[in-house]
Design a protein around this motif. Structure first.
Motif, mmCIF file in Angstrom:
data_model
loop_
_atom_site.group_PDB
_atom_site.id
_atom_site.type_symbol
_atom_site.label_atom_id
_atom_site.label_comp_id
_atom_site.label_asym_id
_atom_site.label_seq_id
_atom_site.Cartn_x
_atom_site.Cartn_y
_atom_site.Cartn_z
ATOM 1 N N GLU A 1 0.044 5.076 -14.376
ATOM 2 C CA GLU A 1 0.528 3.777 -13.893
ATOM 3 C C GLU A 1 1.992 3.546 -14.230
ATOM 4 O O GLU A 1 2.780 3.158 -13.358
ATOM 5 N N VAL B 1 -4.274 -0.895 -7.988
ATOM 6 C CA VAL B 1 -5.493 -0.115 -7.787
ATOM 7 C C VAL B 1 -5.109 1.290 -7.348
ATOM 8 O O VAL B 1 -4.279 1.473 -6.446
ATOM 9 N N PHE B 2 -5.756 2.308 -7.957
ATOM 10 C CA PHE B 2 -5.429 3.701 -7.677
ATOM 11 C C PHE B 2 -6.670 4.433 -7.183
ATOM 12 O O PHE B 2 -7.796 4.149 -7.612
ATOM 13 N N SER B 3 -6.441 5.413 -6.288
ATOM 14 C CA SER B 3 -7.545 6.223 -5.788
ATOM 15 C C SER B 3 -7.035 7.624 -5.502
ATOM 16 O O SER B 3 -5.832 7.862 -5.375
ATOM 17 N N GLY B 4 -7.971 8.575 -5.410
ATOM 18 C CA GLY B 4 -7.599 9.961 -5.172
ATOM 19 C C GLY B 4 -7.308 10.689 -6.461
ATOM 20 O O GLY B 4 -7.913 10.430 -7.508
ATOM 21 N N ARG C 1 0.903 5.538 -0.175
ATOM 22 C CA ARG C 1 0.045 6.701 0.041
ATOM 23 C C ARG C 1 0.877 7.971 -0.028
ATOM 24 O O ARG C 1 1.912 8.077 0.640
ATOM 25 N N ARG D 1 0.849 -1.186 0.000
ATOM 26 C CA ARG D 1 0.000 0.000 0.000
ATOM 27 C C ARG D 1 0.889 1.243 0.000
ATOM 28 O O ARG D 1 1.718 1.422 0.888
ATOM 29 N N ARG E 1 -2.797 5.477 -3.027
ATOM 30 C CA ARG E 1 -3.762 6.555 -2.801
ATOM 31 C C ARG E 1 -3.029 7.882 -2.915
ATOM 32 O O ARG E 1 -2.044 8.119 -2.216
ATOM 33 N N ASN E 2 -3.526 8.733 -3.788
ATOM 34 C CA ASN E 2 -2.946 10.053 -4.010
ATOM 35 C C ASN E 2 -3.872 11.098 -3.399
ATOM 36 O O ASN E 2 -4.894 11.465 -3.997
ATOM 37 N N ASP E 3 -3.543 11.570 -2.207
ATOM 38 C CA ASP E 3 -4.380 12.543 -1.511
ATOM 39 C C ASP E 3 -3.939 13.981 -1.770
ATOM 40 O O ASP E 3 -4.366 14.894 -1.064
ATOM 41 N N SER F 1 -1.750 -1.129 -4.099
ATOM 42 C CA SER F 1 -2.698 -0.021 -4.114
ATOM 43 C C SER F 1 -1.944 1.273 -3.834
ATOM 44 O O SER F 1 -0.974 1.278 -3.081
#
Length: 321
Positions: free
Chosen positions: A302, A294-297, A235, A233, A270-272, A268
């Motif tokens: 990639e 998996v990416f989020s934010g 972040r 993970r 997460r880009n906050d 995974s």
């Protein structure tokens, strides 16, 4: 009967005269700390024999040690014994010169020096394991120097920040056979790197890597021939305006050979931040095989650079006798 009694008495006298260090080979750990047989780490390191278990009692150890015996286990209950002393030989708080040494449950803090490679733990022998340890505010947390055939394992260990100064690195492996990191947690240092590996094979699995400040670059830098980055993970929570960054940076190994394989799967990220982020920046010649991440934010690219479809390598064929 008198002769047997005399022989028994001689054996008893001989056993009572053995030093405690020798007795540890019979299963008794060497105890280190105030009020124990060995008050200092240095005394314990000099007395330790191959296969010994060295147990640190709770407390702060403002000293360093050079461990030369093979197959040692240096252990403490997690979060009870912290080494924050000076550097032995100006290099490290613990220098591991014996082969196959395990550090279990010991905390390290504040390792810094005039040498750019000053470290909390410096691995010079062949192979070592670090588990259930914590590293805080060090120039280098774990540094493995070149050693043919060496395998370094880091398990269930936390790295928090880095020492003030240029480009701290939490784990660095140079010219070893394998670096294996599993279930670790990295809070990347300001302006520094979580993992830098030039091991022939690098494996990073089931770990968490996150930034600790806007200046944290976050990356894992790999220059080895083969790599597996799986089930981690990532972040990124803070970013300098206009700063371009990547989570994983691949560069060309010095001794690149045909058949190099890089697998980056099932991670995974997460880009906050409000800025875009690159997950894998491939600057090396071998295509990265990327799948199931998996990416989020905020937006995440990639792969930059050479990439290839994910291919499961076939099993090795054994030639008939």
């Amino acid at each position: 009967m008198p002769r047997l009694a005399c022989l028994a008495a001689c054996l008893l006298l001989l056993a009572s005269s053995l030093p405690l260090a020798a007795a540890t080979q019979w299963g008794r750990p060497m105890m280190v700390g105030p009020g124990e047989t060995y008050v200092s780490l240095a005394d314990a390191a000099r007395a330790a024999r191959p296969g010994t278990t060295v147990r640190l009692t709770p407390g702060i150890y403002r000293e360093c040690a050079v461990w030369t015996a093979h197959h040692l286990t240096i252990q403490a209950e997690p979060n009870t014994a912290r080494v924050e002393g000076p550097l032995c030989e100006g290099r490290a708080q613990f220098i591991l010169r014996g082969n196959d040494i395990t550090i279990d449950g010991v905390d390290f803090a504040g390792a810094r020096g005039t040498d750019a490679t000053a470290a909390a733990v410096r691995i010079e022998g062949r192979s070592a394991t670090v588990r259930r340890a914590t590293f805080r505010a060090n120039s280098r947390g774990v540094l493995a120097v070149p050693r043919a055939g060496s395998i370094v394992r880091i398990e269930n260990t936390s790295f928090e920040g880095g020492a003030p100064g240029p480009a701290p690195v939490q784990v660095e492996a140079l010219g070893i056979a394998r670096l294996s990191i599993d279930a670790a947690h990295f809070l990347a240092p300001q302006g520094g790197v979580a993992v830098r590996s030039a091991a022939r094979t690098t494996e990073i699995t089931s770990s968490t890597i996150e930034d600790g400040s806007a200046a944290s670059r976050l990356p894992v830098e790999i220059a080895g021939a083969n790599a597996v980055v799986r089930g981690n993970r990532f972040r990124k929570s803070m970013a300098r305006p206009g700063a371009a960054t990547a989570a994983i940076i691949l560069t060309a190994p010095r001794d690149a050979q045909p058949g190099q394989q890089v697998f980056i799967v099932n991670n995974s990220i997460r880009n906050d931040t409000a800025a875009s982020l690159t997950f894998v920046r491939n600057l090396g010649p071998a295509p990265a095989q990327v799948m199931g991440n998996v990416f989020s934010g905020a937006p995440v690219t990639e792969v930059e650079g050479a990439a290839a479809p994910f291919v499961i390598p076939p099993p090795e064929r054994k030639m008939p006798p």
